[in-house]
Design an enzyme around this catalytic site. Structure first.
Site, short mmCIF file in Angstrom:
data_model
loop_
_atom_site.label_atom_id
_atom_site.label_comp_id
_atom_site.label_asym_id
_atom_site.label_seq_id
_atom_site.Cartn_x
_atom_site.Cartn_y
_atom_site.Cartn_z
N HIS A 84 -3.54 -4.88 0.39
CA HIS A 84 -3.05 -5.44 1.59
C HIS A 84 -3.03 -6.95 1.75
CE1 HIS A 84 -2.47 -1.80 4.34
NE2 HIS A 84 -3.45 -1.32 3.31
N GLU B 142 -1.68 -9.20 3.56
CA GLU B 142 -1.30 -9.80 4.76
C GLU B 142 -2.73 -10.14 5.40
OE1 GLU B 142 -0.89 -6.56 3.95
OE2 GLU B 142 -1.45 -5.26 5.76
N CYS C 136 0.85 -1.34 0.20
CA CYS C 136 0.00 -0.04 0.01
C CYS C 136 0.94 1.34 -0.08
CB CYS C 136 -0.78 -0.05 1.25
SG CYS C 136 -2.43 0.90 0.85
N1 GLN Z 1 -1.96 6.62 3.31
C1 GLN Z 1 -2.07 6.00 1.93
C2 GLN Z 1 -3.36 6.21 1.54
O1 GLN Z 1 -4.36 6.44 1.97
C3 GLN Z 1 -1.58 4.54 2.08
C4 GLN Z 1 -2.59 3.96 2.93
C5 GLN Z 1 -2.25 2.45 3.59
O2 GLN Z 1 -0.95 2.16 3.33
N2 GLN Z 1 -3.27 1.43 3.79
O3 GLN Z 1 -3.36 5.84 -0.01
#
Ligand code: GLN
Length: 546
Positions: free
Chosen positions: A518, A520, A384
């Site tokens: 994600h 994970e 992410c």
């Molecule tokens: N802050 C970033 C976004 O909102 C990444 C979010 C995250 O890593 N879950 O896109």
């Protein structure tokens, strides 16, 4: 089988491992061939944990249907394999929101709206909705018995237990036996008091799960049974385990599942298959090697903030028969630091992972960590935010866009990463702007992605179409795809409409993969996520090089 309900409460202190205990019991009942469903009722006022800092509440777990939930749902999924949903977690905030919305719509027909019966009925509806969906529905009540906030939940489960009857409802209470070194004894009094507290609201627990850091004498267990008015065999010792994946096996040895079945008058003679748990436990305790992964994050002094990530790395280790050591590194120390600071922390790790994050602090440090991994050809896994930082790194250092940045950080500069204002979910277009509420408005839940044939990522997954869970507000601007690819960062996975970059990889590097989602969240000990399996495998190769 008619659904049986198990209500799990906690006493004495918080952080007792109720969630894990519930998940382990779910796994044991499953191993006996029953279907289980686990849900969590949280007494706080937030509508969901989505707006809470990871320091407050640990990780926010995201379900396929896009709910931002308590991290216990992660335990439930990892232990039972059953995907959790929006309907498996509720908070006081959500309950009140529902009740107040109904009040505004006039649905209470002029009644005075009160905690009892309106709030309690709303809680009971949440529970009743699960009747018939599994053999066992397990409801864990967050918080500790005695808290003001838990009262409506306790009242609701008391009423619900009466309605379905004792034959269909079991109240299981998890407590702690503290060890007092001066006396050389484990103390039972706090347990007695917390049972008394439950009794004072009309709930009679029929089983106790007693957490302790050392073995509990039979005599003590019997004493608890006597004072707490519980059958002796149903006071179950729950000792600290070396690994959380030993918990189903150790609780089984203490009779947790057999006593639950006994309570419900279910024949315990049926088959029990714990092979998967024995295999997992063996892999954890008898690894053939070890690797160290440097996790460059920003919530590093609370391990719960990276709960699913820690577990998924362990799963990658299980699949490769190695122990994965995680070295947490606070990214902000690199923000201002020179290269020496980075070398000091990252030299010698076998893989570098930049996990999800929000906000500016630590971002520059993470970009430096990406550069270090890229230049030194150390396996890099971006998740992410970790993908967004990999993009900024390539843009600044390889594509000549020196002021490349994200609109999450600043207005100045070239925004390669920007606020997502429109995207497609199923057949609908979802739209946002910068004034939209923060809660529940990210790109959340499972979205499909198409992987490029012949890419590393397609090879890792063994398929060209995947579905993974998202939780982010910003995205890489697809218009920079060509420029980034010229700099060696290939977008090998895109949303099916081709508008959203989902995965990037480098072909001039042994293992450099980053995803906007994600992975994970979907990894399980007995079904490790392919990306973590592959990343740990790359780290093993790296460890042999140095
Ligand atoms: N802050 C970033 C976004 O909102 C990444 C979010 C995250 O890593 N879950 O896109």
């Amino acid at each position: 089988m008619e659904t049986k309900f198990i209500f799990i409460t906690g006493g004495v202190v918080s952080s007792l491992g109720k969630g894990l205990g519930s998940a382990a019991l779910g796994a044991l009942l499953q191993a006996r061939g029953y279907s289980v469903r686990l849900c969590k009722l949280d007494p706080y006022l937030n509508i969901d944990p989505g707006t809470m800092s990871p320091f407050q509440h640990g990780e926010v777990y995201v379900t396929d249907d896009g709910a931002e939930t308590d991290l216990d749902l992660g335990h439930y999924e990892r232990f039972t394999g059953r995907p959790a949903s929006q309907m498996d977690n509720i908070t006081t905030g959500r309950i009140y929101q529902n009740v107040l919305n109904k009040e505004r719509r006039g649905e209470y027909l002029g009644a005075t709206v009160q905690v009892v019966p309106h709030i309690t009925n709303e809680i009971k509806d949440f529970i009743a909705e699960k009747d018939g969906t599994a053999d066992f529905v397990m409801c864990e009540i967050g918080g500790t018995v005695g808290d003001i906030e838990s009262l409506p939940f306790l009242e609701a489960i008391r009423q619900y237990g009466n309605e379905v009857g004792v034959k269909r409802a079991l109240f299981l209470h998890v407590t702690l036996l503290p060890y007092i070194p001066a006396a050389g004894e484990l103390k039972t009094k706090p347990t007695q008091h917390s049972v008394k507290e439950l009794m004072s609201v009309g709930i009679r627990p029929r089983m106790l799960l007693c957490r302790s850091d050392r073995p509990i004498e039979e005599e003590e267990l019997n004493k608890i049974a006597l004072f707490c008015n519980i059958e002796e065999s149903k006071v179950i010792p729950a000792l600290d385990a070396k690994s959380i994946y030993d918990v189903p096996l150790t609780y089984h040895k203490e009779g947790l599942d057999t006593e639950v079945l006994d309570y419900f008058n279910i024949d315990v003679e049926g088959g029990l298959d714990l092979t998967a748990w024995h295999d997992v436990s063996k892999a954890i305790h008898e690894p053939e090697g070890e690797v160290t992964i440097g996790v460059v994050g920003k919530y590093t002094n609370l391990a719960d903030s990276y709960k699913s990530l820690n577990e998924a790395l362990a799963h990658g280790g299980i699949a490769n028969n190695v122990k994965v050591h995680i070295k947490f590194i606070e990214a902000s120390i690199f923000d201002e630091g020179d290269d020496a600071a980075i070398v000091k922390e990252l030299d010698g790790v076998d893989g570098i992972l930049v996990p999800g994050a929000f906000g500016t602090r630590g971002a520059e440090g993470k970009i430096k960590a990406v550069k270090f991994a890229r230049e030194r050809k150390i396996p890099y896994f971006g998740i992410c935010f970790g993908l967004q930082m990999a993009v900024l790194e390539a843009a600044r250092h390889l594509a000549g866009i020196k002021d490349a940045t994200s609109s999450e950080f600043e207005n100045e500069g070239t925004h390669l990463v920007g606020l997502m204002t429109e995207w497609v979910k199923g057949n609908e277009t979802e739209a946002r702007d910068s004034s939209t509420d923060l809660g529940g408005t990210m790109r959340l839940g499972a979205y499909p992605a198409s992987l490029e044939k012949g890419s590393k990522i397609a090879d890792i997954y063994g398929t060209e179409s995947i579905e993974e869970r998202h939780r982010h507000r910003y995205e890489v601007n697809i218009n920079y795809k060509d420029k980034l690819e010229e700099a060696g960062l290939y977008f090998s996975g895109l949303s099916p409409d081709g508008k959203l970059p989902e995965i990037c990889e480098r072909r001039d590097h042994p293992w450099f993969v980053a995803g906007q989602y994600h992975p994970e969240l979907k990894s399980k000990p007995f079904d490790p996520h392919p990306l973590f399996v592959s990343f740990v495998e790359a780290a093993i190769k790296q460890s042999r090089l140095v």
